[in-house]
Motif scaffolding. Structure first.
Motif, PDB file in Angstrom:
ATOM      1  N   PHE A  63       0.849  -1.185   0.000  1.00 42.44           N
ATOM      2  CA  PHE A  63       0.000   0.000   0.000  1.00 42.44           C
ATOM      3  C   PHE A  63       0.887   1.238   0.000  1.00 42.44           C
ATOM      4  O   PHE A  63       1.987   1.208   0.575  1.00 42.44           O
ATOM      5  N   GLU A  67      -2.203   5.063   2.835  1.00 46.86           N
ATOM      6  CA  GLU A  67      -3.229   4.018   2.780  1.00 46.86           C
ATOM      7  C   GLU A  67      -2.919   2.885   3.755  1.00 46.86           C
ATOM      8  O   GLU A  67      -3.824   2.298   4.355  1.00 46.86           O
ATOM      9  N   TYR A  68      -1.649   2.572   3.879  1.00 48.85           N
ATOM     10  CA  TYR A  68      -1.214   1.528   4.814  1.00 48.85           C
ATOM     11  C   TYR A  68      -1.671   1.872   6.234  1.00 48.85           C
ATOM     12  O   TYR A  68      -2.288   1.056   6.919  1.00 48.85           O
ATOM     13  N   ALA A 119      -9.267   0.730   0.866  1.00 47.25           N
ATOM     14  CA  ALA A 119      -8.072   0.479   0.067  1.00 47.25           C
ATOM     15  C   ALA A 119      -8.265  -0.679  -0.914  1.00 47.25           C
ATOM     16  O   ALA A 119      -7.300  -1.341  -1.280  1.00 47.25           O
ATOM     17  N   GLU A 121      -8.573  -0.897  -3.998  1.00 50.01           N
ATOM     18  CA  GLU A 121      -7.785  -0.862  -5.237  1.00 50.01           C
ATOM     19  C   GLU A 121      -6.391  -1.464  -5.063  1.00 50.01           C
ATOM     20  O   GLU A 121      -5.758  -1.836  -6.047  1.00 50.01           O
ATOM     21  N   TYR A 122      -5.907  -1.584  -3.827  1.00 51.55           N
ATOM     22  CA  TYR A 122      -4.581  -2.149  -3.573  1.00 51.55           C
ATOM     23  C   TYR A 122      -4.656  -3.618  -3.164  1.00 51.55           C
ATOM     24  O   TYR A 122      -3.629  -4.274  -3.045  1.00 51.55           O
ATOM     25  N   THR A 179       4.422  -1.365   2.891  1.00 50.56           N
ATOM     26  CA  THR A 179       4.336  -0.089   2.181  1.00 50.56           C
ATOM     27  C   THR A 179       5.186  -0.151   0.926  1.00 50.56           C
ATOM     28  O   THR A 179       6.188  -0.834   0.863  1.00 50.56           O
ATOM     29  N   GLU A 180       4.738   0.618  -0.072  1.00 49.80           N
ATOM     30  CA  GLU A 180       5.468   0.686  -1.349  1.00 49.80           C
ATOM     31  C   GLU A 180       6.747   1.466  -1.197  1.00 49.80           C
ATOM     32  O   GLU A 180       6.880   2.325  -0.380  1.00 49.80           O
TER      33      GLU A 180
END
Length: 180
Positions: A63, A67-68, A119, A121-122, A179-180
């Motif tokens: 995420f 968002e995370y 969230a 979409e993730y 996380t990204e």
């Protein structure tokens, strides 16, 4: 139909809570291997359950940072709703328990401060399905709680609660967040 009185449930929860507090006060750094094995046996945990996971095989779902944190906040809110519902069932207030479930876990759940956070979409499809299932089972539990005002069928409440929390367990067993 088995009935669980609010007093007996409250006593059970207080006993479970006091055991948890006692277990948390153990200084694990001074435990011998034998002490550890005995404690795990006392807690009913297998060797596999008691061993820390070094190689986590769950699917990593990435995420964006914001968002995370919002997703973790939402999950804590879901857990808070389960806790509030249990406290209300213990005191015999099934309507308040239903409202807690609806507010914190049902399809009417606001998902964040602005009411828009989801969230999805993730999330991979399987995670989305478990989340949707959790909301569906929460609504079923809320209905059962409202019915319990009349029927006082606590067995059905706990069956529905188990259905709900099984969705959470399945998701947490299959996925981990990062996380990204």
């Amino acid at each position: 139909m088995k009935k669980l009185t609010p007093l007996s449930l409250a006593l059970f929860l207080m006993t479970a809570s006091s055991h948890s507090m006692a277990e948390m006060s153990v200084d694990h750094s001074k435990m011998t291997q034998h002490d550890h094995e005995m404690m795990m046996k006392h807690l009913g945990m297998s060797e596999e359950e008691a061993t820390p996971v070094v190689n986590d095989q769950r699917e990593l779902v990435l995420f964006p940072e914001a968002e995370y944190h919002l997703t973790l906040q939402n999950m804590r809110d879901h857990l808070r709703g389960v806790n509030l519902a249990l406290m209300n069932v213990a005191s015999g207030d099934y309507v308040q328990a239903a409202e807690a479930i609806e507010q914190h876990l049902g399809f009417g759940n606001s998902h964040g401060a602005n009411g828009l956070h989801s969230a999805r979409e993730y999330m991979p499809p399987g995670m989305q399905m478990l989340g949707h299932g959790m909301h569906t089972k929460a609504n079923a539990l809320a209905t059962t709680l409202r019915d319990a005002e009349i029927t006082e069928d606590s067995q059905e409440i706990f069956l529905k609660m188990a259905d709900l929390t099984s969705q959470c367990v399945a998701c947490h067993d299959a996925y981990r967040l990062g996380t990204e």
